[in-house]
Design a protein around this motif. Structure first.
Motif, PDB file in Angstrom:
ATOM      1  N   THR A 278     -10.624  -0.099  -8.982  1.00 26.85           N
ATOM      2  CA  THR A 278     -10.769   0.438  -7.630  1.00 26.85           C
ATOM      3  C   THR A 278     -11.355  -0.640  -6.724  1.00 26.85           C
ATOM      4  O   THR A 278     -11.936  -1.622  -7.180  1.00 26.85           O
ATOM      5  CB  THR A 278     -11.708   1.660  -7.597  1.00 26.85           C
TER       6      THR A 278
ATOM      7  N   GLU B 157     -12.253   4.336  -3.111  1.00 27.98           N
ATOM      8  CA  GLU B 157     -11.475   4.953  -4.193  1.00 27.98           C
ATOM      9  C   GLU B 157     -10.039   4.440  -4.288  1.00 27.98           C
ATOM     10  O   GLU B 157      -9.282   4.865  -5.170  1.00 27.98           O
ATOM     11  CB  GLU B 157     -11.475   6.477  -4.042  1.00 27.98           C
ATOM     12  N   THR B 158      -9.647   3.534  -3.430  1.00 30.13           N
ATOM     13  CA  THR B 158      -8.288   2.978  -3.494  1.00 30.13           C
ATOM     14  C   THR B 158      -8.067   2.334  -4.845  1.00 30.13           C
ATOM     15  O   THR B 158      -8.872   1.512  -5.300  1.00 30.13           O
ATOM     16  CB  THR B 158      -8.067   1.940  -2.375  1.00 30.13           C
TER      17      THR B 158
ATOM     18  N   LEU C 149     -10.615  -1.544   2.393  1.00 31.42           N
ATOM     19  CA  LEU C 149      -9.954  -0.275   2.087  1.00 31.42           C
ATOM     20  C   LEU C 149     -10.976   0.710   1.534  1.00 31.42           C
ATOM     21  O   LEU C 149     -12.048   0.310   1.066  1.00 31.42           O
ATOM     22  CB  LEU C 149      -8.826  -0.508   1.072  1.00 31.42           C
TER      23      LEU C 149
ATOM     24  N   ASP D 280      -2.818   6.209  -2.035  1.00 29.36           N
ATOM     25  CA  ASP D 280      -4.168   5.684  -2.291  1.00 29.36           C
ATOM     26  C   ASP D 280      -4.143   4.510  -3.257  1.00 29.36           C
ATOM     27  O   ASP D 280      -5.090   4.255  -3.984  1.00 29.36           O
ATOM     28  CB  ASP D 280      -5.073   6.790  -2.843  1.00 29.36           C
ATOM     29  N   ARG D 281      -3.041   3.760  -3.219  1.00 28.64           N
ATOM     30  CA  ARG D 281      -2.858   2.655  -4.155  1.00 28.64           C
ATOM     31  C   ARG D 281      -2.523   1.368  -3.408  1.00 28.64           C
ATOM     32  O   ARG D 281      -1.853   1.398  -2.391  1.00 28.64           O
ATOM     33  CB  ARG D 281      -1.711   2.973  -5.111  1.00 28.64           C
ATOM     34  N   LEU D 282      -2.960   0.252  -3.987  1.00 25.10           N
ATOM     35  CA  LEU D 282      -2.580  -1.050  -3.473  1.00 25.10           C
ATOM     36  C   LEU D 282      -2.086  -1.887  -4.643  1.00 25.10           C
ATOM     37  O   LEU D 282      -2.811  -2.095  -5.614  1.00 25.10           O
ATOM     38  CB  LEU D 282      -3.760  -1.753  -2.785  1.00 25.10           C
TER      39      LEU D 282
ATOM     40  N   ALA E  34       0.846  -1.190   0.000  1.00 22.17           N
ATOM     41  CA  ALA E  34       0.000   0.000   0.000  1.00 22.17           C
ATOM     42  C   ALA E  34       0.882   1.241   0.000  1.00 22.17           C
ATOM     43  O   ALA E  34       1.794   1.365   0.830  1.00 22.17           O
ATOM     44  CB  ALA E  34      -0.909  -0.006   1.229  1.00 22.17           C
TER      45      ALA E  34
END
Length: 168
Positions: free
Chosen positions: A140, A124-125, A121, A85-87, A82
């Motif tokens: 997303t 919006e991730t 999460l 805002d990203r995984l 992570a």
């Protein structure tokens, strides 16, 4: 490898980590040796120190942090990473799309990783997946929670039954 080394040199950067969400090492036995010239630590589930497997462990780079999330299922030692805002979740969502492994190694763990870690999460991730179907590599959490063919609208038992019915 030469292109990556040239890009790093051009910007006077040093690669600190090579982050691997999962591995199929038997298919690429020389990969570790090929990565060695980069001089970066290889972070993957089967080589981590126990400290990094603690939920919320972080890897610093510059003024940033990457959080390490153990997300077993696709392979027993899958990790997700992570950042902001990203995984980056590798093959976690590609239930039957991996060309090297047609079914999850640990279906129960996969369900738990997706439902309890990824789908909790924020909507919006951004999810960056490997083995993307139809050449789509970014989605997303909200989209996957609503539309994923193996997770949306199923119970854990229904999912496990579908996995048990997959060909070996």
């Amino acid at each position: 490898m030469p292109v990556l080394q040239a890009l790093l040199a051009e910007r006077d950067l040093r690669l600190r980590w090579v982050l691997r969400t999962h591995q199929h090492d038997a298919l690429q036995p020389n990969e570790r040796a090929n990565l060695a010239p980069l001089g970066a630590s290889l972070i993957q589930g089967d080589t981590l120190e126990p400290l990094l497997l603690v939920d919320g462990a972080v890897l610093p780079f510059g003024d940033e942090l990457v959080r390490v999330l153990p997300t077993p299922g696709h392979t027993p030692t899958c990790l997700s990473f992570a950042w902001r805002d990203r995984l980056f979740c590798g093959g976690l969502l590609a239930v039957t799309a991996c060309p090297h492994q047609p079914r999850p190694a640990e279906p129960g763990a996969l369900w738990d990783s997706v439902i309890q870690r990824v789908f909790t999460l924020p909507d919006e991730t951004l999810l960056f997946a490997g083995h993307a179907l139809r050449a789509r590599a970014v989605s997303t959490v909200l989209e996957q929670r609503r539309w994923h063919p193996y997770f949306a609208g199923l119970t854990r038992d229904e999912f496990l039954a579908q996995m048990a019915a997959l060909p070996e």
